[in-house]
Design an enzyme around this catalytic site. Structure first.
Site, PDB file in Angstrom:
ATOM      1  N   SER A  69       0.805  -1.228   0.000  1.00 33.22           N
ATOM      2  CA  SER A  69       0.000   0.000   0.000  1.00 33.22           C
ATOM      3  C   SER A  69       0.834   1.272   0.000  1.00 33.22           C
ATOM      4  O   SER A  69       0.321   2.348  -0.302  1.00 33.22           O
ATOM      5  CB  SER A  69      -0.940   0.013   1.210  1.00 33.22           C
ATOM      6  OG  SER A  69      -0.222   0.173   2.415  1.00 33.22           O
ATOM      7  N   LYS A 140       1.003   4.923   6.734  1.00 32.00           N
ATOM      8  CA  LYS A 140       0.436   5.760   5.671  1.00 32.00           C
ATOM      9  C   LYS A 140       1.157   7.105   5.651  1.00 32.00           C
ATOM     10  O   LYS A 140       1.933   7.437   6.547  1.00 32.00           O
ATOM     11  CB  LYS A 140      -1.069   6.000   5.883  1.00 32.00           C
ATOM     12  CG  LYS A 140      -1.922   4.739   5.989  1.00 32.00           C
ATOM     13  CD  LYS A 140      -1.972   3.948   4.707  1.00 32.00           C
ATOM     14  CE  LYS A 140      -2.791   2.658   4.886  1.00 32.00           C
ATOM     15  NZ  LYS A 140      -2.658   1.755   3.718  1.00 32.00           N
TER      16      LYS A 140
END
Length: 255
Positions: A69, A140
């Protein structure tokens, strides 16, 4: 007197049993070995393990990247060294930081249940970077901080923060900044976060309809990704991007 017969009688007398002494001697040697070099090596290993666990808990933790991701910035299998002191002395996450956070209560309703023994063993292995992180831990990039107005997207497909389009060179090649439109204002004390591999990242966009609106409380941030420590071929620092340098402070233009 038959002296030869006497000698034969003496020869038939039983010899002393030394097996017990040999066994005791062997036990003493084993005890000396266990109580000597092996004991010292075991104590040294235990001290090193405790030191590494304390270091990982309070200062710097290896974090195993379990998914793609955050590609291309972080690859599957990378061990990222997370600086846990980055936000402990008054500093706060900034736009462009790559952060590791506990998503319990924001990205997941609650941490996955585990057997207590399994939880301890897995926690220790994860703390040393030997196992994937807990199911509620995420990595993230910070795109919006408290007060920011974040919009997707402008006429050129770019995300806008406080009215300023952002050129995100770190996004995975071929991915648009987002295929999910959104227009949000980040509440104070929270973060809007997104993965660099936008088409493969489950991030703030996927939780817009949840009670927290996809926002991550700053208090849930574990630390900032500082370096890729393993494999050695990828050893490098994870720097804050300059893509947000021209973004005005929150409260400015929200066009």
């Amino acid at each position: 007197m038959d002296t030869e017969a006497q000698h034969k009688e003496r020869d038939r007398s039983p010899e002393p049993d030394t097996s017990g002494e040999e066994e005791r001697s062997r036990s003493v040697r084993i005890a000396a070995l266990v109580g000597g070099p092996w004991r010292k090596a075991g104590l040294l290993a235990l001290v090193c393990l405790v030191f590494l666990l304390l270091l990982s808990t309070y200062v710097m933790q290896p974090f195993l990247i379990p998914s793609g991701s955050m590609e291309p910035t972080l690859q599957v299998g990378d061990r990222v060294l997370v600086d846990k002191l980055a936000y402990r002395f008054g500093d706060v996450p900034q736009r462009g930081d790559v952060v590791v956070f506990d998503g319990a209560g924001s990205f997941v309703r609650e941490a996955p249940a585990q057997n207590p023994v399994t939880r301890v063993v897995h926690g220790a292995a994860a703390a040393l970077g030997l196992a994937a992180p807990a199911g509620a831990d995420y990595v993230k990039r910070v795109v919006g901080v408290g007060g920011d107005h974040v919009v997707c997207c402008d006429e050129r497909g770019r995300i806008k923060v406080n009215g300023r389009p952002v050129d995100e060179a770190y996004v995975y090649p071929g991915n648009p900044p987002s295929q999910v439109p959104f227009d949000i204002v980040v509440p104070a004390g929270t973060l809007w976060v997104m993965g660099d591999h936008r088409s493969r990242s489950s991030d703030s966009r996927d939780h817009l309809g949840d009670p927290g609106g996809g926002m991550v409380p700053v208090g849930q941030v574990i630390g900032r990704a500082g370096w890729i420590g393993w494999p050695f071929s990828r050893w490098t620092s994870v720097k804050r991007t300059g893509a947000f340098d021209r973004v005005p402070a929150a409260g400015g233009s929200h066009g």
